[in-house]
Scaffold this motif. Structure first.
Motif, short mmCIF file in Angstrom:
data_model
loop_
_atom_site.label_atom_id
_atom_site.label_comp_id
_atom_site.label_asym_id
_atom_site.label_seq_id
_atom_site.Cartn_x
_atom_site.Cartn_y
_atom_site.Cartn_z
N VAL A 192 -46.37 -31.25 24.55
CA VAL A 192 -45.72 -32.48 24.10
C VAL A 192 -45.54 -33.51 25.21
O VAL A 192 -45.49 -34.72 24.95
CB VAL A 192 -44.34 -32.18 23.45
N ALA A 193 -45.46 -33.06 26.45
CA ALA A 193 -45.20 -33.97 27.57
C ALA A 193 -46.36 -34.93 27.83
O ALA A 193 -46.17 -35.96 28.48
CB ALA A 193 -44.91 -33.17 28.83
N GLN A 194 -47.55 -34.63 27.29
CA GLN A 194 -48.71 -35.48 27.57
C GLN A 194 -48.71 -36.78 26.75
O GLN A 194 -49.48 -37.70 27.05
CB GLN A 194 -50.00 -34.71 27.30
N TYR A 195 -47.85 -36.85 25.75
CA TYR A 195 -47.89 -38.00 24.84
C TYR A 195 -46.96 -39.13 25.29
O TYR A 195 -45.85 -38.90 25.74
CB TYR A 195 -47.53 -37.57 23.43
N ASP A 196 -47.47 -40.34 25.12
CA ASP A 196 -46.68 -41.53 25.46
C ASP A 196 -45.67 -41.84 24.35
O ASP A 196 -44.59 -42.36 24.62
CB ASP A 196 -47.60 -42.74 25.67
N ILE A 197 -46.07 -41.56 23.09
CA ILE A 197 -45.19 -41.79 21.94
C ILE A 197 -45.26 -40.59 21.00
O ILE A 197 -46.34 -40.06 20.75
CB ILE A 197 -45.61 -43.06 21.16
N ILE A 198 -44.11 -40.18 20.50
CA ILE A 198 -44.06 -39.18 19.43
C ILE A 198 -43.39 -39.84 18.24
O ILE A 198 -42.28 -40.36 18.35
CB ILE A 198 -43.27 -37.92 19.85
N ALA A 199 -44.08 -39.83 17.09
CA ALA A 199 -43.58 -40.49 15.88
C ALA A 199 -42.98 -39.47 14.92
O ALA A 199 -43.67 -38.53 14.50
CB ALA A 199 -44.70 -41.27 15.20
N PHE A 200 -41.71 -39.68 14.56
CA PHE A 200 -40.99 -38.77 13.66
C PHE A 200 -40.71 -39.44 12.32
O PHE A 200 -40.51 -40.65 12.25
CB PHE A 200 -39.67 -38.34 14.29
N PHE A 201 -40.63 -38.60 11.28
CA PHE A 201 -40.42 -39.12 9.92
C PHE A 201 -39.25 -38.46 9.20
O PHE A 201 -38.95 -38.83 8.06
CB PHE A 201 -41.70 -38.94 9.11
N SER A 202 -38.61 -37.51 9.83
CA SER A 202 -37.47 -36.85 9.21
C SER A 202 -36.60 -36.21 10.28
O SER A 202 -37.09 -35.86 11.37
CB SER A 202 -37.92 -35.77 8.21
N PRO A 203 -35.32 -36.01 9.99
CA PRO A 203 -34.45 -35.29 10.93
C PRO A 203 -34.95 -33.88 11.20
O PRO A 203 -34.78 -33.35 12.30
CB PRO A 203 -33.10 -35.27 10.20
N SER A 204 -35.60 -33.27 10.20
CA SER A 204 -36.13 -31.91 10.36
C SER A 204 -37.21 -31.86 11.45
O SER A 204 -37.32 -30.87 12.17
CB SER A 204 -36.71 -31.41 9.04
N GLY A 205 -37.99 -32.93 11.55
CA GLY A 205 -39.02 -32.99 12.58
C GLY A 205 -38.41 -33.03 13.97
O GLY A 205 -38.90 -32.38 14.90
N VAL A 206 -37.33 -33.79 14.11
CA VAL A 206 -36.63 -33.86 15.40
C VAL A 206 -36.02 -32.50 15.73
O VAL A 206 -36.11 -32.03 16.87
CB VAL A 206 -35.52 -34.94 15.35
N ALA A 207 -35.43 -31.85 14.73
CA ALA A 207 -34.84 -30.53 14.93
C ALA A 207 -35.91 -29.52 15.35
O ALA A 207 -35.65 -28.64 16.17
CB ALA A 207 -34.15 -30.07 13.66
N SER A 208 -37.11 -29.66 14.81
CA SER A 208 -38.21 -28.78 15.17
C SER A 208 -38.58 -28.93 16.64
O SER A 208 -38.83 -27.94 17.33
CB SER A 208 -39.42 -29.06 14.28
N LEU A 209 -38.63 -30.16 17.12
CA LEU A 209 -38.93 -30.41 18.53
C LEU A 209 -37.93 -29.69 19.42
O LEU A 209 -38.31 -28.99 20.37
CB LEU A 209 -38.89 -31.91 18.82
N MET A 210 -36.65 -29.86 19.10
CA MET A 210 -35.60 -29.30 19.94
C MET A 210 -35.52 -27.78 19.84
O MET A 210 -35.16 -27.11 20.82
CB MET A 210 -34.26 -29.93 19.58
N SER A 211 -35.86 -27.21 18.68
CA SER A 211 -35.81 -25.76 18.54
C SER A 211 -37.02 -25.10 19.21
O SER A 211 -36.92 -24.00 19.76
CB SER A 211 -35.75 -25.35 17.06
N ASN A 212 -38.16 -25.80 19.20
CA ASN A 212 -39.36 -25.27 19.86
C ASN A 212 -39.28 -25.42 21.37
O ASN A 212 -39.81 -24.58 22.11
CB ASN A 212 -40.61 -26.00 19.35
N PHE A 213 -38.61 -26.49 21.81
CA PHE A 213 -38.51 -26.76 23.24
C PHE A 213 -37.05 -27.03 23.60
O PHE A 213 -36.65 -28.18 23.80
CB PHE A 213 -39.40 -27.95 23.61
N PRO A 214 -36.24 -25.98 23.72
CA PRO A 214 -34.80 -26.14 23.99
C PRO A 214 -34.49 -26.89 25.28
O PRO A 214 -33.45 -27.54 25.39
CB PRO A 214 -34.30 -24.69 24.07
N ASP A 215 -35.40 -26.83 26.24
CA ASP A 215 -35.17 -27.49 27.53
C ASP A 215 -35.98 -28.79 27.64
O ASP A 215 -36.28 -29.25 28.74
CB ASP A 215 -35.56 -26.55 28.68
N TYR A 216 -36.32 -29.35 26.50
CA TYR A 216 -37.18 -30.54 26.49
C TYR A 216 -36.56 -31.70 27.26
O TYR A 216 -35.38 -32.02 27.10
CB TYR A 216 -37.43 -30.98 25.05
N LYS A 217 -37.37 -32.32 28.11
CA LYS A 217 -36.98 -33.53 28.84
C LYS A 217 -37.88 -34.67 28.39
O LYS A 217 -39.10 -34.59 28.48
CB LYS A 217 -37.14 -33.32 30.36
#
Length: 261
Positions: A186-211
């Motif tokens: 995920v760090a390689q992308y300049d923009i990540i486009a989300f369409f639902s709160p569930s998508g955001v939750a997925s990012l954080m659950s897959n990468f708990p230490d996401y920066k």
């Protein structure tokens, strides 16, 4: 533009070369995402961050819901239709021909023909949103409504039914779960486009230490925007906008500015 940081937006306006869209790749070659990639010579990748899993008939039975006690069904998506008829098939439940169907849109109503002969059924449809369905539902106050839904759903319909004193049974027939993204850089992308709160939750659950660092976050809809902010991330791009009603429109405006075009 909403942000959770005091960092000026201009400091984040660096060149965009790679975008990740958190949805499945469009089947249509004429998708505006492909046009966007061609227009700015950038890479647009697609990866669903959430997936739908049907609830087993055994788990459905634990809800102690008798489908045949209801006289009308409210459908808000194709997923709801697919899983309702799947549950009926697994439970050997024959839906009576006089059952009434209330659909969120004409497109959803037309999808019913995958399972029933539409011309022989009582089908009512709105155009786009749940609110447009309410006037139709008000005309059928005596019906006993069944609402096949996900474990994550909007409160619009239950709140309306409760306020109007209408009979509604919520039946969780499918679940929205996070996709396994362990192989995604995920760090390689300049923009990540989300369409639902569930998508955001997925990012954080897959990468708990996401920066987030320099990655720009784009959100479609106010609830998605709020989810990004609540996750402690910076929200850089919001859609819809008055001059950009779609996500691709909002991305177009942003890229043009970020890439000095």
């Amino acid at each position: 533009m909403s942000q959770t940081s005091t960092q000026p937006a201009e400091d984040r306006l660096t060149k965009v070369t790679q975008i990740l869209v958190t949805q499945a790749k469009p089947a249509d070659d004429k998708s505006p995402y492909f046009e966007l990639a061609s227009k700015y010579s950038i890479t647009v990748d697609f990866r669903p961050f959430i997936e739908i899993q049907g609830v087993s008939f055994k788990d459905f039975r634990r809800q102690k819901i008798n489908i045949l006690e209801h006289t009308a069904i409210i459908f808000t998506s194709r997923n709801a239709i697919d899983n309702f008829f799947r549950i009926c098939q697994e439970g050997r439940i024959e839906v009576p021909i006089d059952m009434k169907y209330f659909c969120i849109s004409e497109q959803t109503a037309n999808y019913l023909q995958k399972y029933i002969v539409i011309r022989k059924r009582k089908i009512f449809s709105g155009t786009k949103t749940a609110k447009e369905l309410f006037d139709l539902i008000r005309k059928h106050k005596t019906e006993k409504f069944l609402f096949p839904c996900s474990n994550i759903r909007s409160n619009d319909i239950p709140d309306f039914m409760d306020t109007g004193g209408l009979q509604l049974t919520e039946a969780v027939m499918y679940e929205t779960v996070a996709t396994d993204l362990s192989d995604l850089a995920v760090a390689q992308y300049d923009i990540i486009a989300f369409f639902s709160p569930s998508g955001v939750a997925s990012l954080m659950s897959n990468f708990p230490d996401y920066k987030q660092n320099g990655t720009r976050m784009a959100a479609f809809g106010p609830t998605t925007a709020k989810a990004i902010i609540d996750a402690g991330l910076i929200l850089d791009i919001e859609a819809p906008l008055p001059n950009a009603p779609s996500m691709t429109g909002a991305l177009d405006l942003y890229i043009r500015k970020a890439n000095n075009l």
